[in-house]
Design a protein around this motif. Sequence first.
Motif, PDB file in Angstrom:
ATOM      1  N   TRP A 144       2.702   4.397  -1.714  1.00 25.80           N
ATOM      2  CA  TRP A 144       2.369   5.186  -2.903  1.00 25.80           C
ATOM      3  C   TRP A 144       3.649   5.361  -3.734  1.00 25.80           C
ATOM      4  O   TRP A 144       4.382   6.337  -3.589  1.00 25.80           O
ATOM      5  CB  TRP A 144       1.806   6.537  -2.485  1.00 25.80           C
ATOM      6  CG  TRP A 144       0.555   6.407  -1.687  1.00 25.80           C
ATOM      7  CD1 TRP A 144       0.454   6.010  -0.394  1.00 25.80           C
ATOM      8  CD2 TRP A 144      -0.762   6.654  -2.139  1.00 25.80           C
ATOM      9  NE1 TRP A 144      -0.855   5.999  -0.008  1.00 25.80           N
ATOM     10  CE2 TRP A 144      -1.634   6.393  -1.051  1.00 25.80           C
ATOM     11  CE3 TRP A 144      -1.313   7.085  -3.352  1.00 25.80           C
ATOM     12  CZ2 TRP A 144      -3.005   6.547  -1.143  1.00 25.80           C
ATOM     13  CZ3 TRP A 144      -2.682   7.246  -3.436  1.00 25.80           C
ATOM     14  CH2 TRP A 144      -3.506   6.964  -2.353  1.00 25.80           C
ATOM     15  N   GLY A 196      -7.163   7.433  -0.604  1.00 22.56           N
ATOM     16  CA  GLY A 196      -6.852   6.891   0.702  1.00 22.56           C
ATOM     17  C   GLY A 196      -7.880   7.357   1.723  1.00 22.56           C
ATOM     18  O   GLY A 196      -8.923   7.906   1.378  1.00 22.56           O
ATOM     19  N   SER A 245      -2.487   5.642   3.069  1.00 28.77           N
ATOM     20  CA  SER A 245      -2.500   4.877   1.834  1.00 28.77           C
ATOM     21  C   SER A 245      -3.623   3.839   1.809  1.00 28.77           C
ATOM     22  O   SER A 245      -3.907   3.192   2.804  1.00 28.77           O
ATOM     23  CB  SER A 245      -1.162   4.157   1.653  1.00 28.77           C
ATOM     24  OG  SER A 245      -0.110   5.079   1.624  1.00 28.77           O
ATOM     25  N   LYS A 246      -4.181   3.686   0.615  1.00 31.27           N
ATOM     26  CA  LYS A 246      -5.129   2.612   0.363  1.00 31.27           C
ATOM     27  C   LYS A 246      -4.681   1.799  -0.851  1.00 31.27           C
ATOM     28  O   LYS A 246      -4.580   0.585  -0.803  1.00 31.27           O
ATOM     29  CB  LYS A 246      -6.527   3.186   0.122  1.00 31.27           C
ATOM     30  CG  LYS A 246      -7.577   2.115  -0.193  1.00 31.27           C
ATOM     31  CD  LYS A 246      -7.743   1.146   0.979  1.00 31.27           C
ATOM     32  CE  LYS A 246      -8.836   0.131   0.694  1.00 31.27           C
ATOM     33  NZ  LYS A 246      -8.993  -0.837   1.775  1.00 31.27           N
ATOM     34  N   SER A 292      -0.987   9.389   1.191  1.00 32.51           N
ATOM     35  CA  SER A 292      -1.513   9.662  -0.146  1.00 32.51           C
ATOM     36  C   SER A 292      -0.974  10.999  -0.649  1.00 32.51           C
ATOM     37  O   SER A 292      -0.732  11.918   0.144  1.00 32.51           O
ATOM     38  CB  SER A 292      -3.040   9.708  -0.085  1.00 32.51           C
ATOM     39  OG  SER A 292      -3.563  10.462  -1.155  1.00 32.51           O
ATOM     40  N   SER A 297      -3.700   5.860  -6.936  1.00 27.99           N
ATOM     41  CA  SER A 297      -3.271   7.246  -6.766  1.00 27.99           C
ATOM     42  C   SER A 297      -2.603   7.772  -8.019  1.00 27.99           C
ATOM     43  O   SER A 297      -2.704   8.941  -8.343  1.00 27.99           O
ATOM     44  CB  SER A 297      -2.306   7.365  -5.586  1.00 27.99           C
ATOM     45  OG  SER A 297      -1.023   6.886  -5.909  1.00 27.99           O
ATOM     46  N   ASN A 342       0.801  -1.219   0.000  1.00 30.01           N
ATOM     47  CA  ASN A 342       0.000   0.000   0.000  1.00 30.01           C
ATOM     48  C   ASN A 342       0.837   1.274   0.000  1.00 30.01           C
ATOM     49  O   ASN A 342       0.321   2.356   0.269  1.00 30.01           O
ATOM     50  CB  ASN A 342      -0.939   0.011   1.217  1.00 30.01           C
ATOM     51  CG  ASN A 342      -2.162  -0.859   0.991  1.00 30.01           C
ATOM     52  OD1 ASN A 342      -2.577  -1.059  -0.150  1.00 30.01           O
ATOM     53  ND2 ASN A 342      -2.720  -1.379   2.065  1.00 30.01           N
TER      54      ASN A 342
END
Length: 309
Positions: free
Chosen positions: A40, A144, A96-97, A185, A102, A38
């Motif tokens: 970025w 995120g 973060s996701k 993010s 992103s 996760n």
Amino acid sequence: MASTSRQGDSNLLSFINSTTPSVLTHNLPKWSFQDWDNLWLPAGRDTVEFFNLRDLWNQYTEWSAYGAGVEVLLPGGDKVDQFFVPSLSAIQIYTSKSHAASRNGLSNCWSNGTAYKKLVNPRRSAADTSSDVEGTRQAQDKWGYLYFQFIENASPYGRSPLLEKVQELANIYPGLMSFKSAELSPASWMSVAWYPIYQIPRRQNVKDLSACFLTFHSLTLPYQDHMQRSTVKSLSHTGAWRNGSISEEKSNRISLHPFGLTTSRARGNLWVNPESGDNEKIASLHEAANCWLSQLKVHHDDFNFFVTH
């Protein structure tokens, strides 16, 4: 009447030079991060370049205690060191996701030759109704999760210096001190309000020394790296950066130059030198900040106040 500034001198850029934090960067293999899927990162990157948020706040230690000194060229050729105290005006930290999402979620936006990032589909606010749950979920997948936000609305006279405020907030949100920039993010950002407190030597009846500034900074490296190259390229055409102070970065440090800026009580020519391209630069930085806030749908009290004052 003597000119306010000599050709090539820019008090505005002197301010930016003197109030831009420089942080130590680190490189680690991505597998050393517990949740490396996760992070970025650009596709194909096996190492992670990052800075620690704690190191960023430490850059404000002396400024929070004594003010940041900015050399200002006065009418007639005299110089004075004007000191500004920083306060945390606003901050949003998105964790973060999906770093792959992103990369597709941010698009370039240009204003007068200065690049900044435009959020195509910003995260919905907490006031959304239940019918917007799906839209909120999609926004979270792109940007995120909003870990923390703070928007200052107190009077400038009742505010704590930036470092003191961050330490207070970190008691509730410890990620303010523990996060690495790569864990955030690219939608993460902060703004800093700078208020004048004194000058050396002391000057009276120089009204424009009471000017205040509001700067906007990214809290992640991928965006900042792009932003810095664009800013350096743009400013190199004006010859305005004195002593090449931002063109020669140490390999293990990065300066988080503002991607947006606006001013209050900075009327006249003391801070803006038309011969240095300052008018175009400040208009571009103002528009970048306005675009960023609009895309994120942030009601930023200081920005609104500065715009009308």
